[in-house]
Write a protein that holds these residues in place. Structure first.
Motif, PDB file in Angstrom:
ATOM      1  N   ALA A  37     -13.701   5.504  11.352  1.00 10.21           N
ATOM      2  CA  ALA A  37     -13.206   6.306  10.384  1.00 10.21           C
ATOM      3  C   ALA A  37     -13.192   5.673   9.215  1.00 10.21           C
ATOM      4  N   LEU A  38     -13.008   6.327   8.003  1.00 10.60           N
ATOM      5  CA  LEU A  38     -13.034   5.894   6.719  1.00 10.60           C
ATOM      6  C   LEU A  38     -11.866   6.297   6.133  1.00 10.60           C
ATOM      7  N   ILE A  39     -10.830   5.055   5.561  1.00 12.55           N
ATOM      8  CA  ILE A  39      -9.544   5.519   5.584  1.00 12.55           C
ATOM      9  C   ILE A  39      -9.043   5.036   4.163  1.00 12.55           C
ATOM     10  N   GLU A  40      -7.906   5.201   3.636  1.00 10.68           N
ATOM     11  CA  GLU A  40      -7.002   4.665   2.688  1.00 10.68           C
ATOM     12  C   GLU A  40      -6.131   3.894   3.226  1.00 10.68           C
ATOM     13  N   PRO A  41      -5.508   2.896   2.198  1.00 14.93           N
ATOM     14  CA  PRO A  41      -4.456   2.178   2.679  1.00 14.93           C
ATOM     15  C   PRO A  41      -3.109   2.503   3.192  1.00 14.93           C
ATOM     16  N   GLY A  42      -2.729   3.931   2.804  1.00 19.81           N
ATOM     17  CA  GLY A  42      -1.622   4.357   3.299  1.00 19.81           C
ATOM     18  C   GLY A  42      -1.822   5.210   4.579  1.00 19.81           C
ATOM     19  N   VAL A  43      -2.934   5.062   5.310  1.00 20.78           N
ATOM     20  CA  VAL A  43      -2.903   5.708   6.493  1.00 20.78           C
ATOM     21  C   VAL A  43      -2.425   4.937   7.379  1.00 20.78           C
ATOM     22  N   THR A  44      -1.293   5.338   8.353  1.00 24.24           N
ATOM     23  CA  THR A  44      -0.803   4.719   9.399  1.00 24.24           C
ATOM     24  C   THR A  44      -1.405   4.759  10.722  1.00 24.24           C
ATOM     25  N   PHE A  45      -0.974   3.974  11.833  1.00 19.29           N
ATOM     26  CA  PHE A  45      -1.462   4.157  13.036  1.00 19.29           C
ATOM     27  C   PHE A  45      -1.015   5.509  13.501  1.00 19.29           C
TER      28      PHE A  45
END
Length: 519
Positions: free
Chosen positions: A124-132
Motif C-alpha cells: 500500500a502507498l499511504i500518508e502519515p495520517g492513515v491509521t491501522f
C-alpha cells in the motif's frame, strides 16, 4: 563525554503570535489549534495537569505536501521550530509533546489518504495520517487478499509507528522494515523521494528497497532530518489459515529452555513474525505491592496465565501451517511442563469471528488492551515504557525481569514485563503504570525508568525508544569512541537542518550548539 551545547530557544510570546497568524493565513483557522481540548490533546497525555515541561505552543495540521513545504519555509523564515507527529498516539513515549517547550506541533493526521493498494505486488502507498484501523477497513472494503501487521493498539499512524521502529506481531511485525520508499520534506522545503522513487513515475518505488547509491530511508526513521509525507508499506498475502495461541511454562527457570526452543524455531522458519513473552510474577509476590489502585493484585488481572507465556503465530496455506504446527508440537513436547494452546482461524476471519485475545495475531486492529487497563485501573492510568534491547537468551530475560521487578518494588510501582522476540535479539516491553493525576507518581515513574536505563547500560544494553523526557539520557548511553555515533548524527543534522527547525532534540539529535532545557 557528549558534546556540550546551549539550550534550544523557546520562542517569545510575540513570536508565537506572529507565527500563529502566518500559519492561520496558510492553513485556515480550523487547522491551527491554540487552546482548549484541541491543544491539550497534543501534550503528553500522561504528564498530569501540573506539567510545565515539553509543552507545545500551538498545533498546525496541513492537508497536503505543498502545505507542509510552505509551513516548513514559514518556520525557517520566523525562526520557530516544528515538532512533527503523525496521529500523536505514541503515548508511552510522550505523545506529541516536543522536547523543547514552545515547539509548534506539526501534526499530519489530516494527511490521511490511501493512495494505492496493489494486491498483486502486496503493498500500500499511504500518508502519515492513515491509521491501522483505516487501512484494515479499506482492505476489507476492497476484499484485497492482503493481511497487515498491527501493534497492541490500532488507533495510531502506520507510518508514525514504523518511523519509531514500532512492532506488530505477524510476518511483517518489524514495522520499520515493512516500509519501502519514502517521501520527505526537508527543512528548506525541498521534496525528496528515496530509493526508486527518485525516478519520476517509477513503477517499483514501493517494491524495491534501494535506489542507486546509498539508501537514505533509514535516515528518516527515529530522526529529525525531514518530515515524511508518504511511504510504501509491504503487506503479506492473506493466509488461507492462521494458527495462533500460546506456549505456557510455570517455573522461574523455564524461560531458559523456552527461549532456546523459540529461537531455534524462529531461525528455522517454523515460527513467524514477532512472538511475545509475558512474565507473570510468582504468587509469592505481595498482592498489595504498588500504590493506590496500581497494585500487583490488579495487575494480575491483566497478565496472562503461567509464569511465562509466549504468544505465537503460524500463517500460510493450510498444508504449510499444518507442517509448521507439527514441528511446533514436537518441539514443545521436549519442554518439561510446557502447555501448548492453539486456535485456528480462516485468513478471511473478521473481528466478530476471532477471540479478542487473538485479534492482534490475526492482523485486526483493536483497543482491547486499553479497554482492559481502563477497566481495572480507571481512566487516569498512564504508562511510561522501559524498552531496552537484550541478547536473545533466557539468562538475559531473567536478568532484565529481576531489574524491573526489584526497581518497581523499591519505587512502589507496578507494571507488566514483556519481551518481543526479533530473531537475533529481544526487546523488553515493560509498561510502568501510574496515576496521571498524581504528580509525585509521574515523577517517581520517570526516575525509576531513568535508573533502569542506567543499570541496563552496565550490561551494554539500552533502549530502542524512550520517553521524550529521557531521549538525551538514552542517547548518551551510545558512548563508543567518545560518542562517535551521536556526533555523526549531529553532523547530519547540521547538514540537513542547521537552524534546528525540525523537531530539535528528537531521539537526542540536536543541531550544533543546541540542547534541551526541559529534562
Amino acid at each position: 563525554m557528549p558534546m556540550q551545547a546551549v539550550p534550544a530557544v523557546t520562542p517569545s510570546p510575540a513570536l508565537i503570535e506572529r507565527a500563529a497568524d502566518r500559519f492561520t493565513q496558510l492553513l485556515g483557522t480550523d487547522a491551527v489549534h491554540r487552546e482548549g481540548r484541541n491543544l491539550a490533546e497534543f501534550r503528553d497525555p500522561f504528564e498530569g495537569p501540573a506539567a510545565t515541561a515539553h509543552q507545545p505552543s500551538f498545533v498546525i495540521q496541513p492537508e497536503t505536501v505543498e502545505q507542509v513545504q510552505a509551513a516548513v519555509q514559514i518556520a525557517a523564515e520566523l525562526g520557530v521550530h516544528l515538532w512533527t507527529s503523525s496521529m500523536g498516539r505514541n503515548f508511552g513515549y510522550g505523545g506529541s509533546a516536543p522536547a523543547v517547550s514552545g515547539g509548534i506541533v506539526l501534526n499530519l493526521r489530516r494527511m490521511n489518504r490511501i493512495l494505492d493498494i496493489d494486491a498483486k505486488q502486496g503493498f500500500a502507498l499511504i500518508e502519515p495520517g492513515v491509521t491501522f484501523h483505516r487501512l484494515y477497513e479499506e482492505l476489507r472494503a476492497q476484499d484485497a487478499p492482503l493481511m497487515m501487521s498491527v501493534p497492541d493498539l490500532g488507533w495510531g499512524s502506520i507510518i508514525g509507528n514504523a518511523l519509531e521502529h514500532g512492532y506488530g506481531y505477524n510476518v511483517h511485525g518489524d514495522h520499520a522494515s515493512a516500509l519501502c520508499g519514502l517521501e520527505a520534506v526537508l527543512a528548506d522545503g525541498t521534496l525528496l523521494r528515496t530509493g526508486q522513487g527518485a525516478i519520476s513515475n517509477s513503477p517499483v518505488w514501493s517494491c524495491h528497497r534501494r535506489g542507486f547509491g546509498p539508501s537514505l530511508d533509514e535516515l528518516f526513521k527515529q530522526s529529525n532530518f525531514g518530515v515524511v509525507t508518504k511511504a510504501g508499506l509491504w503487506l503479506m498475502p492473506r493466509p488461507e489459515t492462521i494458527v495462533t495461541g500460546t506456549v505456557r511454562c510455570e517455573g522461574d527457570g523455564d524461560i531458559v529452555p523456552m527461549i532456546d526452543m523459540l529461537r531455534r524455531l524462529m531461525h528455522e522458519g517454523v515460527l513467524q513474525g514477532v512472538p511475545m513473552i509475558v512474565g507473570t510474577p510468582a504468587d509469592t509476590e505481595s498482592e498489595e505491592a504498588g500504590n493506590g489502585a496500581f497494585t500487583m493484585r490488579n495487575l494480575r488481572q491483566v497478565l496472562r496465565p503461567g509464569r511465562w507465556n509466549a504468544r505465537i503465530g503460524l500463517y500460510g496455506p493450510a498444508r504449510m501451517v499444518e507442517a509448521r504446527r507439527a514441528l511446533l508440537e514436537e518441539a514443545c513436547a521436549t519442554l518439561p511442563g510446557a502447555v501448548l494452546e492453539l486456535r485456528t482461524y480462516s485468513g478471511e476471519a473478521g473481528p466478530d469471528e476471532v477471540e479478542p485475545r487473538d485479534l492482534i495475531s490475526a492482523g485486526i486492529p483493536n483497543q482491547v488492551l486499553l479497554e482492559r487497563l481502563h477497566g481495572i485501573f480507571g481512566p487516569r492510568i498512564g504508562h511510561m515504557d522501559f524498552s531496552p534491547v537484550l541478547p536473545f537468551t533466557g539468562e538475559a530475560a531473567l536478568k532484565a525481569e529481576a531489574l524491573v521487578r526489584e526497581t518497581l518494588d523499591r519505587y512502589g510501582l507496578v507494571g507488566p514485563f514483556g519481551l518481543l522476540l526479533t530473531g537475533r535479539s529481544m526487546v523488553s516491553a515493560s509498561m510502568i503504570l501510574f496515576d496521571t493525576a498524581d504528580a509525585e507518581q509521574v515523577e517517581t515513574t520517570r526516575n525509576a525508568v531513568r535508573e533502569m536505563y542506567d543499570r541496563a547500560a552496565e550490561w551494554g544494553c539500552t533502549g530502542y525508544r524512550a520517553h521524550v523526557s529521557l531521549v538525551d539520557h538514552v542517547a548518551a548511553k551510545f558512548d563508543f569512541n567518545d560518542h562517535a555515533l551521536g556526533k555523526i548524527y549531529a553532523r547530519l543534522k547540521q547538514a540537513f537542518d542547521p537552524a534546528g527547525i525540525l523537531s530539535p532534540g528528537n531521539h537526542g539529535i540536536w543541531p550544533a550548539g543546541q540542547s534541551s532545557r526541559d529534562g
